[in-house]
Design an enzyme around this catalytic site. Structure first.
Site, PDB file in Angstrom:
ATOM      1  N   HIS A  92       0.814  -1.226   0.000  1.00 18.87           N
ATOM      2  CA  HIS A  92       0.000   0.000   0.000  1.00 18.87           C
ATOM      3  C   HIS A  92       0.852   1.283   0.000  1.00 18.87           C
ATOM      4  CE1 HIS A  92      -3.006   2.956   1.114  1.00 18.87           C
ATOM      5  NE2 HIS A  92      -2.462   3.099   2.306  1.00 18.87           N
ATOM      6  N   HIS A 144       3.825   6.914   5.299  1.00 22.09           N
ATOM      7  CA  HIS A 144       2.629   7.625   5.755  1.00 22.09           C
ATOM      8  C   HIS A 144       1.827   6.905   6.843  1.00 22.09           C
ATOM      9  CE1 HIS A 144       0.229   5.053   3.037  1.00 22.09           C
ATOM     10  NE2 HIS A 144      -0.841   5.487   3.679  1.00 22.09           N
ATOM     11  N   ASP A 145       1.889   5.576   6.896  1.00 17.08           N
ATOM     12  CA  ASP A 145       1.110   4.856   7.915  1.00 17.08           C
ATOM     13  C   ASP A 145       1.976   4.357   9.076  1.00 17.08           C
ATOM     14  OD1 ASP A 145      -1.591   5.069   7.123  1.00 17.08           O
ATOM     15  OD2 ASP A 145      -1.397   3.443   5.661  1.00 17.08           O
ATOM     16  N   GLU A 175       0.818   5.992  12.527  1.00 17.97           N
ATOM     17  CA  GLU A 175      -0.562   5.587  12.845  1.00 17.97           C
ATOM     18  C   GLU A 175      -0.688   4.087  13.133  1.00 17.97           C
ATOM     19  OE1 GLU A 175      -3.593   7.782  10.654  1.00 17.97           O
ATOM     20  OE2 GLU A 175      -4.609   5.859  10.302  1.00 17.97           O
ATOM     21  N   ASP A 176       0.025   3.269  12.410  1.00 14.37           N
ATOM     22  CA  ASP A 176      -0.221   1.818  12.472  1.00 14.37           C
ATOM     23  C   ASP A 176       0.914   0.977  13.035  1.00 14.37           C
ATOM     24  OD1 ASP A 176      -2.722   2.241  11.403  1.00 14.37           O
ATOM     25  OD2 ASP A 176      -2.084   1.934   9.342  1.00 14.37           O
ATOM     26  N   ASP A 217      -3.371   8.458  -1.074  1.00 12.73           N
ATOM     27  CA  ASP A 217      -3.910   7.463  -0.132  1.00 12.73           C
ATOM     28  C   ASP A 217      -5.364   7.130  -0.470  1.00 12.73           C
ATOM     29  OD1 ASP A 217      -3.664   5.798   2.142  1.00 12.73           O
ATOM     30  OD2 ASP A 217      -4.402   7.362   3.484  1.00 12.73           O
TER      31      ASP A 217
HETATM   32  P1  NDP Z   1     -12.050   1.156   8.081  1.00 15.33           P
HETATM   33  O1  NDP Z   1     -11.355   2.368   8.569  1.00 15.33           O
HETATM   34  O2  NDP Z   1     -12.354   0.058   9.027  1.00 15.33           O
HETATM   35  O3  NDP Z   1     -11.268   0.503   6.883  1.00 15.33           O
HETATM   36  C1  NDP Z   1     -10.834   1.278   5.806  1.00 15.33           C
HETATM   37  C2  NDP Z   1      -9.330   1.478   5.918  1.00 15.33           C
HETATM   38  O4  NDP Z   1      -8.692   0.210   5.883  1.00 15.33           O
HETATM   39  C3  NDP Z   1      -8.768   2.240   4.755  1.00 15.33           C
HETATM   40  O5  NDP Z   1      -8.837   3.626   5.016  1.00 15.33           O
HETATM   41  C4  NDP Z   1      -7.345   1.711   4.679  1.00 15.33           C
HETATM   42  O6  NDP Z   1      -6.605   2.510   5.599  1.00 15.33           O
HETATM   43  C5  NDP Z   1      -7.426   0.296   5.234  1.00 15.33           C
HETATM   44  N1  NDP Z   1      -7.390  -0.846   4.287  1.00 15.33           N
HETATM   45  C6  NDP Z   1      -6.723  -2.011   4.499  1.00 15.33           C
HETATM   46  N2  NDP Z   1      -6.934  -2.887   3.522  1.00 15.33           N
HETATM   47  C7  NDP Z   1      -7.744  -2.282   2.634  1.00 15.33           C
HETATM   48  C8  NDP Z   1      -8.312  -2.704   1.382  1.00 15.33           C
HETATM   49  N3  NDP Z   1      -8.067  -3.919   0.870  1.00 15.33           N
HETATM   50  N4  NDP Z   1      -9.120  -1.846   0.716  1.00 15.33           N
HETATM   51  C9  NDP Z   1      -9.364  -0.628   1.229  1.00 15.33           C
HETATM   52  N5  NDP Z   1      -8.858  -0.154   2.415  1.00 15.33           N
HETATM   53  C10 NDP Z   1      -8.049  -0.991   3.110  1.00 15.33           C
HETATM   54  O7  NDP Z   1     -13.374   1.551   7.321  1.00 15.33           O
HETATM   55  P2  NDP Z   1     -14.497   2.563   7.769  1.00 15.33           P
HETATM   56  O8  NDP Z   1     -14.645   2.526   9.240  1.00 15.33           O
HETATM   57  O9  NDP Z   1     -14.244   3.831   7.102  1.00 15.33           O
HETATM   58  O10 NDP Z   1     -15.761   1.910   7.107  1.00 15.33           O
HETATM   59  C11 NDP Z   1     -16.392   2.449   5.965  1.00 15.33           C
HETATM   60  C12 NDP Z   1     -17.781   2.897   6.279  1.00 15.33           C
HETATM   61  O11 NDP Z   1     -18.534   1.807   6.765  1.00 15.33           O
HETATM   62  C13 NDP Z   1     -17.802   3.970   7.336  1.00 15.33           C
HETATM   63  O12 NDP Z   1     -18.541   5.075   6.868  1.00 15.33           O
HETATM   64  C14 NDP Z   1     -18.455   3.332   8.555  1.00 15.33           C
HETATM   65  O13 NDP Z   1     -19.368   4.190   9.208  1.00 15.33           O
HETATM   66  C15 NDP Z   1     -19.194   2.167   7.969  1.00 15.33           C
HETATM   67  N6  NDP Z   1     -19.118   1.002   8.829  1.00 15.33           N
HETATM   68  C16 NDP Z   1     -19.894  -0.033   8.534  1.00 15.33           C
HETATM   69  C17 NDP Z   1     -19.824  -1.174   9.284  1.00 15.33           C
HETATM   70  C18 NDP Z   1     -20.650  -2.329   8.838  1.00 15.33           C
HETATM   71  O14 NDP Z   1     -21.381  -2.216   7.879  1.00 15.33           O
HETATM   72  N7  NDP Z   1     -20.535  -3.464   9.465  1.00 15.33           N
HETATM   73  C19 NDP Z   1     -18.974  -1.307  10.462  1.00 15.33           C
HETATM   74  C20 NDP Z   1     -18.136  -0.162  10.664  1.00 15.33           C
HETATM   75  C21 NDP Z   1     -18.223   0.930   9.865  1.00 15.33           C
HETATM   76  P3  NDP Z   1      -5.030   2.856   5.490  1.00 15.33           P
HETATM   77  O15 NDP Z   1      -4.749   3.512   4.209  1.00 15.33           O
HETATM   78  O16 NDP Z   1      -4.800   3.732   6.679  1.00 15.33           O
HETATM   79  O17 NDP Z   1      -4.391   1.514   5.641  1.00 15.33           O
HETATM   80 ZN    ZN Z   2      -2.794   4.565   3.822  1.00 13.46          ZN
END
Ligand code: NDP
Ligand code: ZN
Length: 180
Positions: free
Chosen positions: A35, A61-62, A65-66, A122
């Protein structure tokens, strides 16, 4: 000695080591480092960015945070500017998730140009991943919510790089059309 090249290689190696135990959320659990590498590629190839510190910050960048990485550690190894960009794109994990999401929208416009570029890359990378290699347990409704949130964040990032903004708009439109 090409110091730009060395900075970038050092950042890639550092990020690979820090993220070595982590995986992305896709069904195959890809190595996390793919990523940050994707962000660097998007910036260089699609955004035409040739500033080594921006590319290094994308690779890192991560890390704050991670992983256990601190801003001081990045400063000592990569300099104040790179560390500051990474810090700017780091969420405050002590806050609830909803609040962090809201802050990303509200703070986007006041970020530095370099931080905006990293954040744009990102969001492009994450939307592409949600189309091609999404988390197995995400239904369309959740993906769509993420697309819409990303679009709101990107509203505040506009004006720094037309090619990257066009790349975001393209993946956003593609994903939203597929989920209709
Ligand atoms: P998350 O933050 O849990 O997950 C998205 C993050 O995961 C990305 O920003 C990215 O962050 C990282 N990531 C790792 N692998 C992948 C991949 N294969 N594809 C894309 N991203 C990846 O998501 P949200 O909490 O934002 O959930 C999205 C929406 O769903 C929200 O609006 C929330 O309210 C809702 N929601 C729904 C739920 C449900 O339906 N059960 C439960 C919780 C939330 P990085 O770049 O930092 O690695
Ligand atoms: Zn990222």
């Amino acid at each position: 000695m090409n110091t730009d090249l060395i900075l970038i290689l050092d950042a890639a190696a550092f990020a690979a080591r820090k993220h070595r135990q982590q995986r992305r959320k896709d069904a195959e659990a890809s190595p996390y480092i793919n990523h940050p590498l994707a962000l660097a590629d998007i910036l260089a190839r699609e955004g035409g960015i040739d500033d080594a510190r921006t590319i290094a910050a994308a690779l890192l960048h991560d890390t704050i945070e991670d992983t256990e990485t601190t801003v001081e550690e990045l400063e000592a190894r990569f300099g104040k500017r790179v560390a500051a960009i990474v810090f700017e794109v780091t969420d405050d994990k002590s806050l609830p998730k909803d609040e962090r999401k809201r802050l990303q929208i509200n703070k986007a416009a006041s970020k530095s140009r370099e931080a905006k570029l990293v954040k744009l890359a990102d969001k492009i990378s994450n939307l592409r991943d949600l189309i091609s290699t999404p988390p197995a347990d995400w239904r369309d409704a959740r993906k769509m919510e993420y697309f819409q949130w990303a679009n709101e964040v990107v509203s505040g990032l506009r004006g720094v790089n037309a090619s990257l903004e066009a790349a975001f708009d393209e993946v956003y439109a593609l994903g939203m059309a597929a989920m209709k």
